[in-house]
Design a protein around this motif. Sequence first.
Motif, mmCIF file in Angstrom:
data_model
loop_
_atom_site.group_PDB
_atom_site.id
_atom_site.type_symbol
_atom_site.label_atom_id
_atom_site.label_comp_id
_atom_site.label_asym_id
_atom_site.label_seq_id
_atom_site.Cartn_x
_atom_site.Cartn_y
_atom_site.Cartn_z
ATOM 1 N N LYS A 169 58.899 32.492 35.459
ATOM 2 C CA LYS A 169 58.321 32.190 34.151
ATOM 3 C C LYS A 169 57.553 30.874 34.195
ATOM 4 N N PHE A 170 58.136 29.856 34.845
ATOM 5 C CA PHE A 170 57.461 28.557 34.937
ATOM 6 C C PHE A 170 56.201 28.662 35.798
ATOM 7 N N SER A 171 56.273 29.438 36.897
ATOM 8 C CA SER A 171 55.131 29.567 37.799
ATOM 9 C C SER A 171 53.934 30.205 37.101
ATOM 10 N N LYS A 172 54.188 31.084 36.139
ATOM 11 C CA LYS A 172 53.089 31.738 35.424
ATOM 12 C C LYS A 172 52.292 30.770 34.568
ATOM 13 N N LEU A 173 52.822 29.592 34.288
ATOM 14 C CA LEU A 173 52.088 28.594 33.516
ATOM 15 C C LEU A 173 50.833 28.131 34.258
ATOM 16 N N PHE A 174 50.881 28.170 35.617
ATOM 17 C CA PHE A 174 49.720 27.769 36.406
ATOM 18 C C PHE A 174 48.543 28.718 36.191
ATOM 19 N N LEU A 175 48.848 29.972 35.828
ATOM 20 C CA LEU A 175 47.792 30.954 35.610
ATOM 21 C C LEU A 175 47.059 30.737 34.294
ATOM 22 N N LYS A 176 47.514 29.769 33.499
ATOM 23 C CA LYS A 176 46.861 29.459 32.225
ATOM 24 C C LYS A 176 46.183 28.090 32.258
ATOM 25 N N SER A 177 46.124 27.495 33.421
ATOM 26 C CA SER A 177 45.540 26.163 33.540
ATOM 27 C C SER A 177 44.015 26.253 33.681
ATOM 28 N N ASP A 178 43.365 25.089 33.777
ATOM 29 C CA ASP A 178 41.910 25.052 33.937
ATOM 30 C C ASP A 178 41.460 25.615 35.285
ATOM 31 N N PHE A 179 42.352 25.586 36.270
ATOM 32 C CA PHE A 179 42.043 26.143 37.593
ATOM 33 C C PHE A 179 42.830 27.427 37.832
ATOM 34 N N ALA A 180 42.917 28.233 36.779
ATOM 35 C CA ALA A 180 43.678 29.487 36.856
ATOM 36 C C ALA A 180 43.144 30.399 37.961
ATOM 37 N N TRP A 181 41.818 30.385 38.180
ATOM 38 C CA TRP A 181 41.227 31.255 39.207
ATOM 39 C C TRP A 181 41.792 30.935 40.597
ATOM 40 N N PHE A 182 42.029 29.640 40.862
ATOM 41 C CA PHE A 182 42.573 29.252 42.171
ATOM 42 C C PHE A 182 43.992 29.779 42.352
ATOM 43 N N PHE A 183 44.826 29.632 41.322
ATOM 44 C CA PHE A 183 46.208 30.090 41.419
ATOM 45 C C PHE A 183 46.296 31.617 41.408
#
Length: 341
Positions: A169-183
């Motif tokens: 659940k916490f790791s999915k927060l990276f997919l909503k960041s400004d660099f979501a495409w990288f993650f």
Amino acid sequence: MEYYQKFIKNEKLRRWMVLALLILMLYFLRSILPLTLLTFVFSYLAYRFVSFTERKIKLPGKISGFILYGVILFLAYWGITEYIPVLVNQVTHLINAVNKFYQSNSHGGSALMNSLYTLFKEYNLADKLQSSLGTLVNYVTSFGKGLLIVLFAFLMSFFFTIDRRETNKFSKLFLKSDFAWFFEDTYYLVSKFFTGFGVVLETQFIIAVVNTLLTVVALSFMGFPELLSLGVMIFLLSLIPVAGVLISCVPLAIIGYSIGGIKDVILVLLIIALIHALESYVLNPHLMAHKAKLPMFYTFVILFLGEHFFGVWGLIVGIPIFNFALDLLGVKEIPIKNIEK
């Protein structure tokens, strides 16, 4: 900014750039690759077990995780307390036998024994063996470092297993960041590789079970003691391709010598060689080909080249890397398995 937006929209180029960056990162972090791979191995096997218990017997994941790791710790403790003293006694017996042979001044034995004694004394092999203690200390130190890596990977996999939903659940927060495409691309590439890696682990697990059963049956006919603890040791070492078989030769040969002398040592080594040949040239390529959905010829060549260039790790990551390359080149697609919702 316009070029950046074009780059973001070009998915293929973007993923190749992310892959190049990941490879560069792995190169600089290559010293911790064994820890990373071992953590994944333990986590993957534990995850499959926990998922199975959740589906079949509706046991909560955290409870089954605690039970699994508790059982593993109990087996490790039982193996150390029950098996290590037996092995120490056998090693002591072997050392005393060699020492007695070397210090004996009697030449009334067979011609072979007299020749061995003369060779031992003429070339001063005892001093040469004693001078190799530094090398032995280095091996022991390396073993200690390897054991520390295994223990740390075991601990990290435990935390991941009992806390995997919160971690996911916490790791999915990276997919909503400004660099979501990288993650997103990182997740895509890593998932592709580790899906193939999981196939190799499942195959090695099956091979370890077969190898353990065959070896224990053969040892029972030879009258070996402590078959249960020996079976646990053989199974754990069999999870390590090639090297595990070689490591298991040492304690088995020592126990064989204490039971029936050099004849049983030779017999044990022959049995292990035959089982290893069966594993390497028949069972491993066949199972890998079936699980990885590759022709047996390709599988055998990949395993051979992987072991030749990268040693033990080449046997483990060779098939995943090959499948991963096929997927990137558009030859064969690897379906991504969802980790945990």
